[in-house]
Design an enzyme around this catalytic site. Structure first.
Site, PDB file in Angstrom:
ATOM      1  N   LYS A  23      55.770  38.099  77.538  1.00  0.00           N
ATOM      2  CA  LYS A  23      55.151  39.075  76.635  1.00  0.00           C
ATOM      3  C   LYS A  23      56.075  40.258  76.399  1.00  0.00           C
ATOM      4  O   LYS A  23      56.100  40.837  75.298  1.00  0.00           O
ATOM      5  CB  LYS A  23      53.829  39.557  77.227  1.00  0.00           C
ATOM      6  N   ASN A  24      56.848  40.658  77.410  1.00  0.00           N
ATOM      7  CA  ASN A  24      57.719  41.824  77.283  1.00  0.00           C
ATOM      8  C   ASN A  24      59.054  41.504  76.624  1.00  0.00           C
ATOM      9  O   ASN A  24      59.927  42.376  76.542  1.00  0.00           O
ATOM     10  CB  ASN A  24      57.959  42.449  78.663  1.00  0.00           C
ATOM     11  N   ARG A  97      51.931  48.850  70.952  1.00  0.00           N
ATOM     12  CA  ARG A  97      53.020  49.811  70.842  1.00  0.00           C
ATOM     13  C   ARG A  97      54.288  49.189  70.252  1.00  0.00           C
ATOM     14  O   ARG A  97      55.310  49.862  70.116  1.00  0.00           O
ATOM     15  CB  ARG A  97      53.316  50.409  72.224  1.00  0.00           C
ATOM     16  N   CYS A 121      47.812  49.625  76.385  1.00  0.00           N
ATOM     17  CA  CYS A 121      46.964  49.868  77.540  1.00  0.00           C
ATOM     18  C   CYS A 121      47.004  51.325  77.964  1.00  0.00           C
ATOM     19  O   CYS A 121      48.066  51.957  77.967  1.00  0.00           O
ATOM     20  CB  CYS A 121      47.408  48.985  78.706  1.00  0.00           C
ATOM     21  N   ARG A 126      52.482  57.425  77.793  1.00  0.00           N
ATOM     22  CA  ARG A 126      53.601  56.652  77.255  1.00  0.00           C
ATOM     23  C   ARG A 126      53.899  57.166  75.846  1.00  0.00           C
ATOM     24  O   ARG A 126      53.683  56.468  74.853  1.00  0.00           O
ATOM     25  CB  ARG A 126      53.270  55.161  77.244  1.00  0.00           C
ATOM     26  N   ASP A 312      53.764  46.126  86.966  1.00  0.00           N
ATOM     27  CA  ASP A 312      52.823  45.115  86.480  1.00  0.00           C
ATOM     28  C   ASP A 312      52.380  44.159  87.586  1.00  0.00           C
ATOM     29  O   ASP A 312      51.371  43.468  87.438  1.00  0.00           O
ATOM     30  CB  ASP A 312      53.444  44.311  85.333  1.00  0.00           C
ATOM     31  N   VAL A 334      55.760  54.507  88.399  1.00  0.00           N
ATOM     32  CA  VAL A 334      56.117  54.204  87.006  1.00  0.00           C
ATOM     33  C   VAL A 334      55.082  54.746  86.024  1.00  0.00           C
ATOM     34  O   VAL A 334      55.428  55.435  85.060  1.00  0.00           O
ATOM     35  CB  VAL A 334      56.303  52.685  86.821  1.00  0.00           C
ATOM     36  N   ARG A 420      46.091  39.870  75.112  1.00  0.00           N
ATOM     37  CA  ARG A 420      47.373  40.491  74.760  1.00  0.00           C
ATOM     38  C   ARG A 420      48.526  39.880  75.543  1.00  0.00           C
ATOM     39  O   ARG A 420      49.650  39.832  75.058  1.00  0.00           O
ATOM     40  CB  ARG A 420      47.335  42.001  75.033  1.00  0.00           C
TER      41      ARG A 420
END
Length: 442
Positions: A23-24, A97, A121, A126, A312, A334, A420
């Site tokens: 996903k990233n 985002r 999220c 952020r 995560d 983080v 997502r």
């Protein structure tokens, strides 16, 4: 009309799940297709909401996107790239985002970009300040466009710059890469993120003809080029989803083979997994995660940017630590508000105390700022079924595995957030033997 997931807990999860592209990485790779003068092909693409959002954004900007219905591969042709209307952009306000990363490629292609108000999220602050400041360094002009979003222009083109990030932000690093590869001159980025997804994006951009070197001490150098060609790339597997299923195996005392999981990207997680009493077996095609029996062990853990323990991975692991014999301490460095999901765990019977102090070896940037970014977890505790509303992607998955391990029945709403980042999660749950039912609610 929404949906509620009913979970009947107490069943160990056993079987196989398949993890595909990260996903990233995948949505960012899709955005990179805008930089090319020929079609790109992206393979190992998961069916998740972020992919659907970026597909729609590409289409309203004139990019032809074709999905192979058998393999799931995406072919993206940017030949018809155009400026999207404000109404088209507004339909994606709050979706995710990812749209902020369209800026560099659109500025190169069209000289302008309109970015909708962003979502994602709610796990901490952020802001897009990093992104906007990066774009200013390249020569972009930022105009607020009111409720519809932000308008960005490049009246004189974009020029390479020397940029130093105050924090190794993944998003800001991606912004620099996607902007610098076609900017005039050389860009040097200090304090860059070096996550596996960043390195895979760099590999993809190199296939397109970009000139990029990753140096020591988080420095990346990019020499801009006039043109880039399309790529053919297989996305690396999703290490965060892999770790989530690993935690699910531990929490439910199950045995899950995660097809596609890659050991090289999970080193820090695997070390911690074995520390607390989990076991794994690495095979050529994936990793088997299982609870070997016996008591789980508490630990002291701090999250960090790569190569540290990923933020995560923290939330699903917290659920496992509620079943460990003793006291565990987690220091989140983080995202400052990532422990919001623990209130539901407490309602289910977990013993979790949140603190604003840095309960770790080294004080972090959230210290003395009244953020509850440290947690003390005492266990083991018996978890009971409850009514839960999912707050965010990883926290939501954590709630699901808590409910799967709990005694009794839980009702979970807000599960759309899971889409997502977790492909076909309902199918995967049932394949693993979970007793779950999905129903519509008014």
């Amino acid at each position: 009309m929404g949906k509620v997931l009913t979970i009947h807990g107490g069943v160990p999860l056993k079987g196989k799940v398949t993890v595909r592209g990260a996903k990233n990485l995948v949505p960012k790779a899709m955005v990179a297709a805008l930089l090319a003068d020929s079609p790109s092909v992206l393979r190992n693409v998961p069916e998740i909401k972020d992919v659907a959002v970026v597909t729609s954004l590409l289409k309203i900007h004139g990019v032809t996107v074709i999905k192979d219905e058998i393999t799931g591969d995406l072919t993206m042709d940017p030949a018809g790239t155009k400026t999207a209307t404000s109404n088209e952009i507004d339909t994606h306000a709050g979706d995710s985002r990812i749209p902020i990363l369209f800026c560099g490629p659109l500025l190169h292609s069209l000289g302008e970009a309109l970015i909708p108000n962003l979502g994602g999220c709610k796990i901490g602050d952020r802001p897009i300040d990093f992104h906007l400041e990066v774009l200013r360094n390249f020569g972009a002009v930022i105009d607020k466009a009111g409720p519809l979003g932000t308008s960005i222009r490049a009246p004189h083109g974009l020029t390479g710059a020397k940029i130093s990030l105050p924090y190794p932000s993944v998003g800001a690093t991606e912004q620099v890469l996607l902007t610098a590869v076609r900017a005039k001159g050389t860009t040097e980025l200090e304090n860059a993120a070096v996550e596996p997804e960043i390195l895979d994006l760099i590999s993809l951009l190199q296939k397109m003809g970009a000139i990029i070197t990753v140096q020591r001490d988080r420095v990346i150098r990019i020499v801009g080029v006039d043109r880039l060609s399309g790529y053919n790339h297989k996305a690396l597997p999703d290490r965060n989803e892999s770790a989530s299923w690993a935690s699910a195996a531990l929490v439910t005392k199950g045995d899950i083979f995660v097809e596609g999981a890659a050991q090289r990207d999970l080193t820090a997680f695997l070390h911690t997994y074995r520390q607390i009493g989990g076991e794994f077996e690495v095979l050529d095609t994936g990793i088997r995660f299982y609870h070997p029996g016996g008591e789980l062990k508490p630990l002291m853990l701090e999250t960090d940017v790569h190569p540290g323990f990923m933020t995560d991975w923290q939330q699903p692991l917290v659920v496992a630590l509620t079943q460990a014999e003793g006291v565990s301490i987690i220091h989140e460095t983080v995202y400052e508000n990532r422990f919001g999901f623990t209130s539901a765990l407490v309602e289910m019977g977990a013993q979790v105390q949140l603190h604003s102090e840095c309960l770790g070896a080294i004080p972090c940037r959230f210290g003395q700022r009244n953020f509850q970014h440290s947690a003390i977890i005492s266990g083991p505790t018996v978890m009971k079924g409850a009514d839960i509303d999912i707050p965010d992607l990883r926290g939501g998955f954590s709630h699901l595995i808590a409910a799967l391990a709990a005694e009794g029945t839980s009702h979970v709403t807000g599960i759309e957030l899971i889409n997502r980042g977790y492909e076909k999660f309902m199918d995967k749950l049932t394949d693993l033997g979970a007793r779950v039912e999905m129903n519509e609610i008014a």
